[in-house]
Scaffold this motif. Structure first.
Motif, short mmCIF file in Angstrom:
data_model
loop_
_atom_site.label_atom_id
_atom_site.label_comp_id
_atom_site.label_asym_id
_atom_site.label_seq_id
_atom_site.Cartn_x
_atom_site.Cartn_y
_atom_site.Cartn_z
N ARG A 70 0.82 -1.21 0.00
CA ARG A 70 0.00 0.00 0.00
C ARG A 70 0.85 1.26 0.00
NH1 ARG A 70 -5.57 -0.78 3.42
NH2 ARG A 70 -6.05 -2.91 2.76
N LEU A 71 2.05 1.18 0.59
CA LEU A 71 2.93 2.36 0.62
C LEU A 71 3.89 2.40 -0.56
CD1 LEU A 71 3.74 2.40 4.45
CD2 LEU A 71 2.30 4.01 3.20
N ASP A 72 3.81 1.38 -1.41
CA ASP A 72 4.66 1.30 -2.60
C ASP A 72 6.14 1.25 -2.21
OD1 ASP A 72 5.11 1.05 -5.29
OD2 ASP A 72 5.20 3.20 -5.67
N TRP A 73 6.42 0.44 -1.19
CA TRP A 73 7.80 0.24 -0.74
C TRP A 73 8.28 -1.13 -1.20
CZ3 TRP A 73 7.07 1.74 5.14
CH2 TRP A 73 6.90 3.13 5.23
N ASP A 74 9.55 -1.22 -1.51
CA ASP A 74 10.19 -2.51 -1.73
C ASP A 74 10.74 -3.01 -0.39
OD1 ASP A 74 9.70 -2.44 -4.47
OD2 ASP A 74 11.53 -1.27 -4.85
N THR A 75 10.89 -4.32 -0.29
CA THR A 75 11.35 -4.91 0.96
C THR A 75 12.58 -5.77 0.73
OG1 THR A 75 9.09 -5.00 1.85
CG2 THR A 75 10.73 -6.40 2.90
N GLU A 76 13.57 -5.57 1.59
CA GLU A 76 14.74 -6.45 1.62
C GLU A 76 14.71 -7.18 2.96
OE1 GLU A 76 19.65 -6.35 1.79
OE2 GLU A 76 18.51 -4.48 1.55
N TYR A 77 14.45 -8.49 2.92
CA TYR A 77 14.36 -9.27 4.15
C TYR A 77 15.75 -9.71 4.61
CZ TYR A 77 9.28 -9.58 3.99
OH TYR A 77 7.94 -9.28 4.01
N LEU A 78 16.01 -9.51 5.88
CA LEU A 78 17.24 -9.96 6.51
C LEU A 78 16.87 -10.95 7.61
CD1 LEU A 78 18.90 -6.43 6.94
CD2 LEU A 78 19.20 -8.03 5.02
N GLY A 79 17.77 -11.87 7.91
CA GLY A 79 17.48 -12.89 8.91
C GLY A 79 18.43 -12.85 10.09
N THR A 80 17.93 -13.31 11.23
CA THR A 80 18.75 -13.47 12.43
C THR A 80 18.18 -14.62 13.25
OG1 THR A 80 19.73 -12.31 14.32
CG2 THR A 80 17.42 -11.85 13.84
N ASP A 81 18.81 -14.92 14.38
CA ASP A 81 18.46 -16.13 15.12
C ASP A 81 17.34 -15.93 16.13
OD1 ASP A 81 20.37 -17.59 13.76
OD2 ASP A 81 21.95 -17.12 15.21
N ASP A 82 17.18 -14.73 16.67
CA ASP A 82 16.21 -14.53 17.74
C ASP A 82 15.81 -13.06 17.83
OD1 ASP A 82 18.46 -13.33 18.92
OD2 ASP A 82 18.98 -15.15 20.02
N VAL A 83 14.94 -12.76 18.81
CA VAL A 83 14.45 -11.39 18.99
C VAL A 83 15.60 -10.47 19.34
CG1 VAL A 83 12.99 -9.90 20.42
CG2 VAL A 83 12.12 -12.10 19.61
N ARG A 84 16.52 -10.94 20.17
CA ARG A 84 17.66 -10.09 20.53
C ARG A 84 18.45 -9.67 19.30
NH1 ARG A 84 20.34 -13.77 25.15
NH2 ARG A 84 19.76 -15.31 23.58
N GLY A 85 18.63 -10.59 18.36
CA GLY A 85 19.32 -10.25 17.13
C GLY A 85 18.57 -9.22 16.31
N GLN A 86 17.24 -9.29 16.33
CA GLN A 86 16.43 -8.30 15.62
C GLN A 86 16.62 -6.91 16.23
OE1 GLN A 86 12.65 -10.88 15.79
NE2 GLN A 86 12.35 -9.68 13.92
#
Length: 376
Positions: A70-86
């Motif tokens: 809806r906002l016309d944004w592109d997304t780049e997904y990154l990964g980590t192991d847990d909430v602390r990493g986020q």
């Protein structure tokens, strides 16, 4: 000099603002222009999951993808192991937003900005399924029952209360012309004792020959019925109390139990504040393994995550125990004063108003979503 002063004054007037103070230029980034948003996630069913083709899916992913569309944004997904990493990735500027089942707490609010809540949730408990089908105990179970404290107490009581009737029976029966016990104290008293125990448990081992001993046998048989009934009731009550003591229906029942949860989460903080000693694992799957394979009594974690596990992977393994407690909201996390926050919140409000949010929520949680308001 006057001419110079006039020139200087005119320059000052021209440089001064005509109205309010000038507004600073909007900060750079995807919120002020169409761009790519770096989204940090960690896999946690049913919020973030990986499909067979390597793409991400889940409640939080569907929600974010709709916001970005809806906002016309592109997304780049990154990964980590847990909430602390986020949280670390957002605080260090390596990601613009943390998306997933992240609890919104006062402590985290001091370091981050939150979006509007994406889900009303809380903590809950799962316990292993107990097999109530009758089964034949092995040798170990039989010995445990035979050598239990309750069994030893009642066996001792049976021996003690049989001493007096045994001596009366032997003393009278030995005078009979054809006694059923030896006239000598040994082995006569042992034979009489066998009669006493047999009568006590409802089985008379030898017929009495004298009228008095026949009457004694009848009275002792009735006493045996009462004794066995009382013993059975007492044993049943003891086993029932043991089962009730082992039952977990809420946080107060977790003391002295083997409990697992995930380290660095609100569940771990809550258990620590209660003084409940819990094993803190790296992932929720590790906690499930302790419950399933290591005989742990309970797992404490976010209610939607546990309910999804019980419904999809834990059938016949685990069940929910008690209602949701420690109510808390979940949402997306951004850096303080992030320009993304306002457009995301505006879009979330619109999605709630037009029904899109409810459609996404029901897709992953059904009508009976695990929230504090609808879990009994």
């Amino acid at each position: 000099m006057l001419f110079l002063a006039l020139i200087t004054g005119a320059a000052t007037i021209l440089a001064a603002p005509s109205g309010a103070e000038p507004q600073p230029a909007p900060p750079p980034g995807p919120a002020s222009e169409v761009g790519t948003v770096r989204v940090i996630t960690h896999q946690l069913q049913p919020f973030v999951m990986s499909t067979g083709s390597g793409e991400l899916t889940g409640f939080s992913i569907d929600l974010w993808n709709e916001i970005a569309r809806r906002l016309d944004w592109d997304t780049e997904y990154l990964g980590t192991d847990d909430v602390r990493g986020q949280l670390v990735a957002v605080s260090e500027g390596r990601a613009d937003i943390a998306v997933g089942g992240i609890s919104l707490t006062a402590q985290r609010e001091q370091q981050f900005d939150f979006t509007q809540p994406t889900l009303d949730a809380g903590l809950q408990i799962i316990v292993p399924v107990i097999d109530t089908r009758p089964s034949v105990p092995g040798l170990g179970g039989y010995l445990d029952l035979l050598l239990s404290k309750t069994m030893l107490i009642w066996l001792s009581a049976a021996i003690v209360v049989s001493v007096i009737p045994t001596h009366i029976f032997w003393f009278i029966e030995r005078r009979s012309e054809t006694p059923v016990v030896s006239r000598s104290y040994f082995p006569g008293i042992f034979e009489a004792f066998g009669w006493g125990i047999g009568s006590l448990v409802g089985r008379q081992s030898a017929p009495a020959t004298r009228t008095f001993t026949k009457a004694l046998a009848i009275l002792w048989g009735f006493a045996g019925i009462v004794f066995v009934s009382f013993y059975t009731a007492n044993l049943s009550a003891t086993l029932t109390v043991t089962k009730l003591d082992a039952k977990i229906t809420g946080p107060a029942d977790l003391y002295d139990k083997s409990v697992a949860t995930v380290a660095g989460t609100t569940a771990a903080d809550y258990l620590r504040s209660m003084g409940v000693e819990a094993t803190e694992t790296a992932t929720i799957d590790d906690s499930y393994e302790l419950l399933r394979d290591e005989g742990y009594d309970a797992v404490v974690f976010d209610a939607p995550v546990l309910r999804y596990y019980v419904a999809h992977r834990g059938e016949g393994i685990a069940v929910m125990a008690g209602p949701v407690f420690q109510d808390e909201n979940q949402g997306f996390v951004l850096s303080i004063n992030s320009p993304l926050r306002k457009p995301i919140n505006q879009t979330l409000f619109k999605m709630r108003e037009d029904g899109t949010y409810n459609m996404i929520k029901e897709k992953w949680f059904g009508d009976d979503v695990a929230t504090a308001g609808d879990v009994g």
